[in-house]
Scaffold this motif. Structure first.
Motif, PDB file in Angstrom:
ATOM      1  N   LEU A  28       0.688  -1.197  -0.079  1.00 30.86           N
ATOM      2  CA  LEU A  28       0.159   0.151  -0.047  1.00 30.86           C
ATOM      3  C   LEU A  28       0.971   1.409  -0.039  1.00 30.86           C
ATOM      4  N   ILE A  67      -4.531   3.130  -4.370  1.00 33.38           N
ATOM      5  CA  ILE A  67      -5.313   2.149  -5.043  1.00 33.38           C
ATOM      6  C   ILE A  67      -5.507   2.548  -6.529  1.00 33.38           C
ATOM      7  N   MET A 115      -9.057  -2.484 -10.224  1.00 33.04           N
ATOM      8  CA  MET A 115      -9.834  -3.292  -9.030  1.00 33.04           C
ATOM      9  C   MET A 115     -10.421  -4.489  -9.478  1.00 33.04           C
ATOM     10  N   THR A 117      -8.014  -7.252  -9.591  1.00 29.34           N
ATOM     11  CA  THR A 117      -7.713  -7.532  -8.362  1.00 29.34           C
ATOM     12  C   THR A 117      -8.452  -8.520  -7.377  1.00 29.34           C
ATOM     13  N   THR A 155      -1.654  -2.782  -6.006  1.00 31.77           N
ATOM     14  CA  THR A 155      -2.914  -3.135  -5.680  1.00 31.77           C
ATOM     15  C   THR A 155      -3.453  -4.524  -6.166  1.00 31.77           C
TER      16      THR A 155
END
Length: 402
Positions: free
Chosen positions: A66, A211, A216, A219, A340
């Motif tokens: 992160l 992020i 996403m 992910t 991410t």
């Protein structure tokens, strides 16, 4: 303007970073497979405490991904990789001093943070050495280092613990990381020169600065695939004892490694020439077949065949999911995008043992693998409904330099 990378894929930079990444992941998997047993045998930890010794490592890794996914380009890939390697070495040496569980937990957390730091840097650094026209192929070859480490690491760890001692395993790991640290300083690492606009964007503390929203979905799929694969990592040895195939089970990951080594170049070329769908859908199918094969295994050859299917499934997904991330983002977002993606993958592997352990209390091992086999099917359905293919952005906004 971005510096043109030579069209030759196997250049010195690519080979060097790939080998560094292999050792970084090898030590991670080597220690991961034995640390719970060490905690129980040497520090008299309970089963839950031993599980925490494994899981707290993942927490450190996620925090590192992160933080450095966002700040990697600000600090520079060169500095993060080199000083991260030094920290990885120091925290690996710390395994020599573990008088109690509290110290073990601290060491595991810091070692996980160091591993996450170095691996985040190598994942971004290697992209500078891959020609744009061969991104899929290059990432697949690079991803092979991670997949092989995931197969060879547990194999070496179990053999060394059965034939030597934890002290020897630790010294062996220290030696590997020491050589890797020297290599990190010897390899010329390319930093990105950011425009003032992108510097300000990276200094932003909003969620989008940590992020990458564009990756996403993949992910989330990576999390589910990691969840399914964790059933193999966590329970294969116990399952093998129940079905009396302990000897054959030690070669499960060897077959896994051989299969992905043989097929990785082809899957990379298919990705580049045909598109991601031609490799992603087969990865879901093969992992399902591998887990279903495990659920009905009653002989050595069936166990090894399932290892091959799992390799074709999870091993193929790991690297091609990474290639999808590169396809979705601009150059200055590569570090955040890959961070991410690996957060999702690592989280699936970290949460998986607990989730699968709870399911194990409800089902037999065979039933557990049937349930796990459903997860890749769900991934395929979600992928078919929500994923939209798109070419990688051609925007050239930053300049690569040494």
């Amino acid at each position: 303007m971005e510096e043109k990378v030579e069209e030759k894929l196997f250049n010195k930079g690519f080979i060097s970073i790939t080998l560094i990444n292999f050792v970084v992941y090898l030590v991670y998997y080597l220690l991961m497979v034995i640390i719970a047993a060490v905690a129980q045998d040497k520090l008299h930890a309970s089963l839950s405490q031993a599980g925490l010794a494994s899981g707290i490592y993942i927490i450190g890794t996620l925090l590192a991904r992160l933080y450095f996914g966002k700040t990697l380009e600000l600090y520079g890939r060169k500095a993060v990789m080199r000083y991260g390697a030094i920290f990885y070495l120091a925290t690996t040496i710390a395994y020599l001093y573990m008088p109690n569980l509290v110290i073990l937990f601290i060491v595991r957390f810091l070692n996980g943070f160091a591993y996450g730091t170095v691996s985040t840097a190598t994942n971004a650094t290697v992209t500078a050495y891959i020609p744009d026209s061969r991104k899929g192929e290059g990432i697949n070859y690079y991803g092979l280092s991670t997949s092989l480490a995931a197969a060879i690491g547990p194999f070496i760890g179990m053999i060394l613990m059965n034939t030597t001692s934890f002290y020897f395993v630790t010294m062996f790991s220290i030696a590997l990381i020491f050589i890797t640290t020297i290599a990190c300083f010897a390899v010329p690492v390319k930093n990105l020169v950011l425009s003032d606009e992108h510097k300000e964007m990276l200094k932003d503390n909003s969620i989008s600065s940590f992020i990458e929203y564009k990756v996403m979905f993949i992910t989330g799929i990576a999390f589910l695939m990691g969840l399914a694969y964790s059933s193999v990592l966590s329970f294969l040895s116990s399952y093998a004892k129940v079905i009396h195939l302990v000897s054959a089970s030690s070669f499960f990951f060897v077959v896994y490694a051989l299969v992905i080594t043989a097929t990785r170049p082809l899957s990379g070329r298919i990705f580049d020439n045909k598109g991601e769908n031609y490799v992603m859908y087969p990865s879901y199918i093969f992992l399902t077949l591998g887990l279903l094969s495990l659920s009905i295994t009653h002989s050595s050859w069936m166990l090894l065949v399932s290892g091959g299917f799992v390799g074709l499934g999870y091993g193929t997904f790991m690297s091609n999911g990474q290639a999808v991330c590169l396809k979705k983002v601009e150059s200055h977002r590569v570090g955040i995008a890959l961070s991410t993606y690996f957060i999702g993958l690592d989280l699936g592997l970290g949460v998986g043992p607990y989730v699968m352990g709870e399911l194990r209390s409800l089902f037999s091992f065979r039933g557990l693998y049937v349930v796990a086999a459903i997860i890749p099917i769900v991934c395929a359905i979600l992928y078919a409904i929500f994923y939209k293919t798109s070419p990688k952005s051609n925007t050239k906004v930053i300049e690569a330099t040494k």
